[in-house]
Design a protein around this motif. Structure first.
Motif, mmCIF file in Angstrom:
data_model
loop_
_atom_site.group_PDB
_atom_site.id
_atom_site.type_symbol
_atom_site.label_atom_id
_atom_site.label_comp_id
_atom_site.label_asym_id
_atom_site.label_seq_id
_atom_site.Cartn_x
_atom_site.Cartn_y
_atom_site.Cartn_z
ATOM 1 N N UNK A 20 9.529 -11.433 0.930
ATOM 2 C CA UNK A 20 9.961 -12.469 1.867
ATOM 3 C C UNK A 20 9.136 -12.355 3.139
ATOM 4 N N UNK A 21 9.009 -13.432 3.918
ATOM 5 C CA UNK A 21 8.277 -13.339 5.187
ATOM 6 C C UNK A 21 8.773 -12.212 6.096
ATOM 7 N N UNK A 22 10.065 -11.924 6.056
ATOM 8 C CA UNK A 22 10.621 -10.845 6.887
ATOM 9 C C UNK A 22 10.092 -9.476 6.480
ATOM 10 N N UNK A 23 9.535 -9.363 5.270
ATOM 11 C CA UNK A 23 8.988 -8.092 4.802
ATOM 12 C C UNK A 23 7.637 -7.768 5.430
ATOM 13 N N UNK A 24 7.032 -8.706 6.105
ATOM 14 C CA UNK A 24 5.684 -8.528 6.646
ATOM 15 C C UNK A 24 5.578 -7.321 7.570
ATOM 16 N N UNK A 25 6.589 -7.070 8.349
ATOM 17 C CA UNK A 25 6.532 -5.971 9.320
ATOM 18 C C UNK A 25 7.118 -4.663 8.791
ATOM 19 N N UNK A 26 7.742 -4.714 7.635
ATOM 20 C CA UNK A 26 8.350 -3.496 7.081
ATOM 21 C C UNK A 26 7.271 -2.542 6.577
ATOM 22 N N UNK A 27 7.561 -1.253 6.628
ATOM 23 C CA UNK A 27 6.670 -0.243 6.062
ATOM 24 C C UNK A 27 6.535 -0.507 4.563
ATOM 25 N N UNK A 28 5.323 -0.376 4.051
ATOM 26 C CA UNK A 28 5.113 -0.587 2.621
ATOM 27 C C UNK A 28 5.993 0.331 1.789
ATOM 28 N N UNK A 29 6.233 1.531 2.276
ATOM 29 C CA UNK A 29 7.066 2.489 1.553
ATOM 30 C C UNK A 29 8.523 2.040 1.470
ATOM 31 N N UNK A 30 8.927 1.074 2.305
ATOM 32 C CA UNK A 30 10.293 0.557 2.290
ATOM 33 C C UNK A 30 10.464 -0.622 1.339
ATOM 34 N N UNK A 31 9.363 -1.133 0.824
ATOM 35 C CA UNK A 31 9.431 -2.291 -0.065
ATOM 36 C C UNK A 31 9.651 -1.807 -1.501
ATOM 37 N N UNK A 32 10.802 -2.128 -2.092
ATOM 38 C CA UNK A 32 11.115 -1.593 -3.415
ATOM 39 C C UNK A 32 10.154 -2.068 -4.513
ATOM 40 N N UNK A 33 9.526 -3.187 -4.321
ATOM 41 C CA UNK A 33 8.654 -3.741 -5.360
ATOM 42 C C UNK A 33 7.191 -3.400 -5.127
ATOM 43 N N UNK A 35 3.793 -0.755 -4.701
ATOM 44 C CA UNK A 35 3.194 0.547 -4.955
ATOM 45 C C UNK A 35 1.688 0.457 -4.713
ATOM 46 N N UNK A 36 0.998 1.564 -4.859
ATOM 47 C CA UNK A 36 -0.432 1.602 -4.536
ATOM 48 C C UNK A 36 -1.263 0.704 -5.445
ATOM 49 N N UNK A 37 -0.821 0.501 -6.659
ATOM 50 C CA UNK A 37 -1.551 -0.394 -7.570
ATOM 51 C C UNK A 37 -1.514 -1.823 -7.035
ATOM 52 N N UNK A 38 -0.382 -2.217 -6.457
ATOM 53 C CA UNK A 38 -0.296 -3.551 -5.857
ATOM 54 C C UNK A 38 -1.351 -3.712 -4.757
ATOM 55 N N UNK A 39 -1.525 -2.679 -3.957
ATOM 56 C CA UNK A 39 -2.496 -2.754 -2.869
ATOM 57 C C UNK A 39 -3.910 -2.952 -3.414
ATOM 58 N N UNK A 40 -4.270 -2.194 -4.430
ATOM 59 C CA UNK A 40 -5.608 -2.329 -5.005
ATOM 60 C C UNK A 40 -5.821 -3.710 -5.629
ATOM 61 N N UNK A 60 -6.425 0.549 3.092
ATOM 62 C CA UNK A 60 -5.735 1.747 2.622
ATOM 63 C C UNK A 60 -4.951 2.436 3.733
ATOM 64 N N UNK A 61 -5.347 2.217 4.972
ATOM 65 C CA UNK A 61 -4.638 2.807 6.113
ATOM 66 C C UNK A 61 -3.474 1.945 6.578
#
Length: 75
Positions: A20-33, A35-40, A60-61
């Motif tokens: 959701x748009x509200x997730x934009x500021x949340x820490x990636x580690x707080x997003x249940x869906x 993981x690092x594969x998503x980032x790549x 990556x940072x």
């Protein structure tokens, strides 16, 4: 792509996330869906969408989707 909300839509459409748009500021580690594969995978999608390479080291940072967006557009 013009905003972090566009980035979130891209992730939802191509990565199968439910962000959701509200997730934009949340820490990636707080997003249940998330993981690092998503980032790549998102790096590749952003390069396709923007038509140019993005700075992978900065991505990556990043600790949030907003920081990912900032790194992507700053390149």
């Amino acid at each position: 792509m013009h905003t972090v909300v566009d980035l979130i839509s891209l992730a939802n459409e191509h990565l199968g996330t439910d962000l959701e748009p509200a997730d934009a500021a949340r820490e990636l580690t707080e997003l249940p869906c998330w993981d690092s594969v998503h980032l790549l995978r998102l790096v590749g999608l952003l390069e396709q969408e923007l038509g140019r390479p993005v700075a992978v080291a900065e991505m990556l940072q990043a600790r949030s989707l907003s920081e990912i967006w900032t790194a992507a557009v700053a390149t």
